[in-house]
Design an enzyme around this catalytic site. Structure first.
Site, short mmCIF file in Angstrom:
data_model
loop_
_atom_site.label_atom_id
_atom_site.label_comp_id
_atom_site.label_asym_id
_atom_site.label_seq_id
_atom_site.Cartn_x
_atom_site.Cartn_y
_atom_site.Cartn_z
N LYS A 132 0.94 -1.23 -0.09
CA LYS A 132 0.10 -0.07 0.03
C LYS A 132 0.73 1.15 0.01
O LYS A 132 1.92 1.31 0.47
CB LYS A 132 -0.93 -0.13 1.29
CG LYS A 132 -2.15 0.86 1.03
CD LYS A 132 -3.30 0.14 0.40
CE LYS A 132 -4.72 0.87 0.13
NZ LYS A 132 -5.49 0.20 -0.31
N ASP A 172 -6.88 4.15 -4.58
CA ASP A 172 -7.68 3.98 -3.51
C ASP A 172 -8.27 5.59 -3.22
O ASP A 172 -8.44 6.02 -4.10
CB ASP A 172 -6.79 3.68 -2.16
CG ASP A 172 -7.50 3.11 -1.00
OD1 ASP A 172 -7.84 2.24 -0.98
OD2 ASP A 172 -7.37 4.02 0.15
#
Ligand code: NDP
Ligand code: 2IT
Length: 451
Positions: A132, A172
């Site tokens: 991430k 995201d």
């Protein structure tokens, strides 16, 4: 001490070490705690994982990259943001996971997201490790040119750490088609390679059909499977959704298609309540408002003459099904209790870790259908995996083909949760998802030795 207390002590001991060595990273502590509560009893029964210290290794990222992102605003002033990429675990494939651009981004938030991603990606059945990244950059109120200059600067550093066989970022919060486009352009320019290094690309340049829809559709397919265990369907169900971004929009579309009625959407300023339901036409307005005009959800209430609740979250509205699709910790214990008291019996998490630990306790104690994010929202990264496959094949599959694959992946994830999470009459999807996700990664780590 009885067995439950022995396990609880082991969880506490494990957490004490995680907290001491990752000070201040509260969201990371929260995510790890939820997972080790499921996994410590499992690891105790399976000593091969304990002896090899698999859990201790999994909470330590393989690599953390932190860098400066300097850029020029429209007035020619210098701006500086932080850039991050957490390369968490590559046991079962290249690091894979989104990039978040939001002013709240910090190391602890990205580590929680990367940790969840490892188990989620394992659940998809596709060969993807977990990662991430992102930045504390706030795209709100920035011009397209500012977003482009920021994205180019971000990628100028990130490009040396990623690649189609190494680490494949995606979107995201705050990172959608526009941002992926600018970052892809910069990667290609620097590396002189047209490759599948990012997912969520545009359809004309390597993107996959259904990727924009995938997370929202997937969360609804997962809810459909949970409802089916009680011989229920979406027909006639009243549904509360939070958020109004990518995940919320396509969750709304799919619920409506399946015969349910979505009555709320929100953003960080408040929520709208439309008891008549957000139909296809109203959803088209939301998409234009959010994705093109980049306006506020309040404007929906003005346009369609419904209630707007400033500064509040939708969970006070009576519903059968709730789909939190905004951000972490957006449902607390009290709100969870209100949902259950109002008759809500199915929660499918489009967002990552939207429920606080107190909220999860309410769901489990009430024995409602509760699909945690790492299972319920895995459809997004699953179709990212399918985008990677299409890029490798240099082919593009049809909409029907990708949607059918997404649906069958969500059914498989649900079955896997049932397999590992059934406790008598009750399906504990939290334990199911954690254990099912863990086993594949843990076995790969065992096979690959102490690395
Ligand atoms: P978007 O940026 O498209 O939309 C985010 C939405 O959530 C906006 O409505 C935003 O409101 C709201 N929101 C964000 N932060 C907050 C906050 N602190 N408080 C209240 N509302 C907030 O993001 P996505 O739809 O892509 O992501 C939503 C969630 O889904 C996130 O948890 C993400 O991690 C998760 N997710 C996303 C996937 C994907 O494929 N995109 C895959 C799996 C999970 P505002 O405009 O006011 O900021
Ligand atoms: O949280 C997530 O799973 C995502 N933001 C999507 C990640 C991806 O690589 O598609």
């Amino acid at each position: 001490m009885d067995m439950a207390n022995v396990m609880e002590q082991k969880v506490q001991d494990f957490m004490a070490k995680v907290i001491a060595s990752n000070p201040g990273e509260v969201e990371f502590h929260q995510a790890v705690h939820e997972v080790v509560e499921s996994l410590i009893p499992f690891v105790e029964e399976n000593p091969q994982y304990k002896d090899a210290k698999i859990l201790e290794r999994m909470v330590e990222p393989e690599r953390v990259i932190l860098f400066r992102v300097p850029w020029l605003n429209d007035k020619g002033g210098v701006e500086i943001n932080k850039g991050y990429r957490i390369e968490m675990n590559s046991a079962i494939g290249p690091y894979k996971g989104g990039l978040r651009f939001h002013p709240t981004v910090n190391l602890g938030i990205l580590k929680f997201l990367a940790f969840e991603q490892v188990l989620k990606n394992s659940l998809t059945t596709l060969p993807m490790g977990g990662g991430k990244g992102g930045s504390d950059f706030d795209p709100k109120g920035k011009s397209d040119n500012e977003v482009m200059r920021f994205a180019q600067s971000f990628m100028t550093e990130l490009q040396r750490h990623i690649g189609p066989n190494t680490d494949v970022p995606a979107g995201d919060i705050g990172v959608g088609g526009r941002e992926i486009g600018y970052m892809y352009g910069q990667y290609k320019r620097i590396r002189n390679e047209f490759t599948g290094v990012l997912t969520g690309k545009g359809l004309g340049w390597g993107g996959s059909l259904i990727r924009p829809e995938a997370t929202g559709y997937g969360a609804v397919y997962f809810a459909r499977e949970m409802l089916a265990t009680r011989k229920e369907t979406f027909t006639g169900k009243v549904v509360c959704i939070s958020g109004s971004g990518n995940v919320a929009q396509y969750a709304t579309e799919k619920v409506t298609e399946l015969g349910g009625k979505v009555v709320t959407l929100s953003d960080s300023a408040g929520f709208i309540y439309d008891p008549a339901g957000i139909d296809a036409e109203k959803l088209a307005f939301v998409m234009e408002l959010k994705n093109v005009k980049r306006g506020r959800i309040k404007e929906y209430a003005e346009k369609f003459g419904c209630e707007y609740h400033e500064g509040q979250r939708p969970w006070i509205i009576k519903c059968d099904v709730a789909l939190p699709c905004a951000t972490q910790n957006e449902i607390n214990g009290e709100e969870a209790q209100t949902l259950v008291d109002n008759g809500c019996y199915c929660i499918s998490e489009g967002a990552n870790m939207p429920s606080t630990p107190d909220a999860i306790t309410v769901y489990i104690d009430s024995k409602i259908l509760y699909g945690p994010g790492k299972a319920a929202n895995a459809g997004g990264v699953a179709v990212s995996g399918l985008e990677m496959t299409q890029n490798s094949q240099r082919l593009a599959w049809t909409r029907e083909e990708v949607d059918a694959k997404l649906d069958s992946i969500m059914i498989d994830i649900h079955e896997n949760c049932v397999k590992w999470g059934t406790e008598g009459e009750f399906i504990n999807y939290v334990n199911g998802a954690n254990i099912a996700g863990f086993v594949k990664v843990a076995d790969a780590m065992l096979a690959q030795g102490v690395v």
